[in-house]
Motif scaffolding. Structure first.
Motif, short mmCIF file in Angstrom:
data_model
loop_
_atom_site.label_atom_id
_atom_site.label_comp_id
_atom_site.label_asym_id
_atom_site.label_seq_id
_atom_site.Cartn_x
_atom_site.Cartn_y
_atom_site.Cartn_z
N LEU A 151 38.21 40.46 34.29
CA LEU A 151 38.98 39.47 35.16
C LEU A 151 38.01 38.29 35.29
O LEU A 151 38.85 37.24 35.52
CB LEU A 151 39.03 40.32 36.51
CG LEU A 151 39.48 39.43 37.64
CD1 LEU A 151 41.08 39.33 37.55
CD2 LEU A 151 38.99 40.20 38.93
N PHE A 169 43.69 43.43 30.11
CA PHE A 169 44.67 43.57 31.15
C PHE A 169 46.10 43.87 30.56
O PHE A 169 46.78 44.82 31.12
CB PHE A 169 44.86 42.12 31.97
CG PHE A 169 43.73 42.13 33.01
CD1 PHE A 169 44.13 42.59 34.31
CD2 PHE A 169 42.54 41.79 32.76
CE1 PHE A 169 43.37 42.55 35.51
CE2 PHE A 169 41.58 41.65 33.80
CZ PHE A 169 41.86 42.15 35.14
N LEU A 184 41.36 39.76 42.97
CA LEU A 184 42.16 38.89 42.12
C LEU A 184 41.95 37.66 42.64
O LEU A 184 42.11 37.14 43.88
CB LEU A 184 43.75 39.17 42.01
CG LEU A 184 44.06 40.57 41.39
CD1 LEU A 184 45.52 40.98 41.37
CD2 LEU A 184 43.54 40.74 39.97
#
Length: 397
Positions: A151, A169, A184
């Motif tokens: 991320l 992802f 996120l």
């Protein structure tokens, strides 16, 4: 131009769009349905290889009809190798194929050992990308835990890193992504969706992720992007629609119904993307939208002949038997006189005919009876199509 010719032209467009997502309709989702097909990430390549090296391109010789090409690399680092191997930094290795490169250019070289060592395609890397993959969590770790690392590297300046983090992802099951909702980067996701320089294949994932972490202020932004009139295929718009529905639920679906399903001027690709979003919500969005509400929207798409076969397949899988009479009518309708549609209708009735009756002999018994009657009629009037549809019929799909 008659409807059948127009339908054929639209189907050509459909095949371009369907190529990446056909599996979405055939089995339960195991990866992002709005991303390009699964790719092998750097971490996977390292974990699957018996031998992994970093090599600098030295020279290459093109092949001929009589002789295969060759490419030489100087080993700069041995990442791992079997105990009996003795490859060392500084040595030269030669692969029996020509690969373009520049002197000193860095490549990841992986191979598997059987009777002899088989080398895979060399992968161009950078020093930064190798450090990135060395620090990546083990493939043995839980997927959600691994994604936390990747991320941080989405849209990294090094495109090798950015592409690989995206692929991690894209390959991950959605169930592994949802635990990261509170982590996120909402503002970054929105800026990436706004940025014209963001690679198009990533937009579907980013739209979906924004739906997981978005706020009230993001709804208008997403809605405006969805409602843009589009004549060309917009890659990733299905992901944005799905993210929008995760945020808005049935109220948002009402707007998609109006702009993408009921509006006959909506581009085929936009309506197809909306259907993708319905299927996604059926699998993952039961908490946001009731399944019977999703059925209602899917039924609207029966009015689009160019989508009818896929719509009918979905309705059969969702066990929506409310359209049996309508499908019986469509079987003989001129606009739907397409072999793939007729076969989809037959498979719908085949599935309906297998619905087990209830102990009380209620509506399930009636569903099965009506389906069997219509199938018997078709076996008399159109036996070849029935036989063709039965050949690849899988009741559990």
């Amino acid at each position: 131009m008659n409807v059948r010719k127009r339908t054929g032209i639209r189907r050509c467009s459909m095949f371009v769009l369907c190529g990446l997502v056909l599996h979405f309709y055939l089995s339960q989702l195991v990866a992002c349905p709005f991303c390009p097909g699964p790719s092998t990430t750097l971490s996977e390549q390292l974990s699957q290889a018996d031998v992994a090296l970093l090599g600098q391109w030295s020279s290459a010789m093109a092949g001929t009809f009589e002789k295969t090409g060759q490419t030489s690399f100087q080993i700069s680092e041995v990442l791992h190798q079997p105990l009996k191997s003795n490859l060392k930094a500084g040595e030269q290795i030669t692969l029996s194929r020509h690969y373009d490169g520049k002197p000193g250019e860095l490549f990841l070289l992986t191979g598997s050992r059987g009777i002899s060592l088989h080398w895979n395609e060399p992968v161009a890397v950078t020093t930064a990308s190798i450090e990135y993959v060395k620090r990546a969590p083990s493939q043995e770790m839980e997927t959600s835990h691994r994604l936390r690392y990747f991320l941080k590297h989405l849209e990294h300046p090094d495109q090798i890193i950015a592409n690989d983090a995206f692929a991690e992802f894209a390959n991950a099951p959605f169930e592994a992504v949802t635990p990261l909702a509170e982590e996120l980067p909402r503002e970054k996701l929105r800026s990436w969706l706004e940025n014209e320089n963001t690679p198009v294949p990533r937009l579907g994932l980013y739209g979906l992720l924004l739906g997981l972490c978005g706020q009230e202020s993001d709804i208008q932004f997403m809605e405006a992007k969805i409602r843009v009139p589009a004549r060309e295929i917009r890659m990733g718009i299905g992901g944005l629609m799905s993210g929008y529905l995760l945020l808005t639920g049935s109220a948002g679906l009402d707007k998609i119904d109006e702009s993408k399903f009921k509006d006959k001027t909506a581009a085929f690709s936009e309506t197809f993307a909306g259907m993708q979003a319905l299927s996604f919500m059926w699998t993952f969005g039961a908490d946001q939208i009731e399944k019977r509400r999703l059925n209602r929207s899917m039924r609207l798409l029966l009015e689009r002949p160019e989508l009818a076969d896929l719509v009918i397949a979905n309705l059969a899988r969702w066990e929506d038997w409310t359209v049996m009479d309508r499908l019986a009518e469509l079987y003989a309708a001129e606009d739907y006189d397409v072999r793939s549609i007729k076969k989809a209708i037959i498979r719908y009735f085949l599935r309906a005919s297998l619905v087990p009756p209830t102990n009380a002999g209620g509506t399930d018994l009636e569903t099965s009876r009506k389906a069997k009657e219509f199938l018997e009629l078709l076996r008399q009037t159109d036996p070849k199509t029935v036989q063709s549809a039965e050949r690849f019929f899988h009741p559990r799909r």
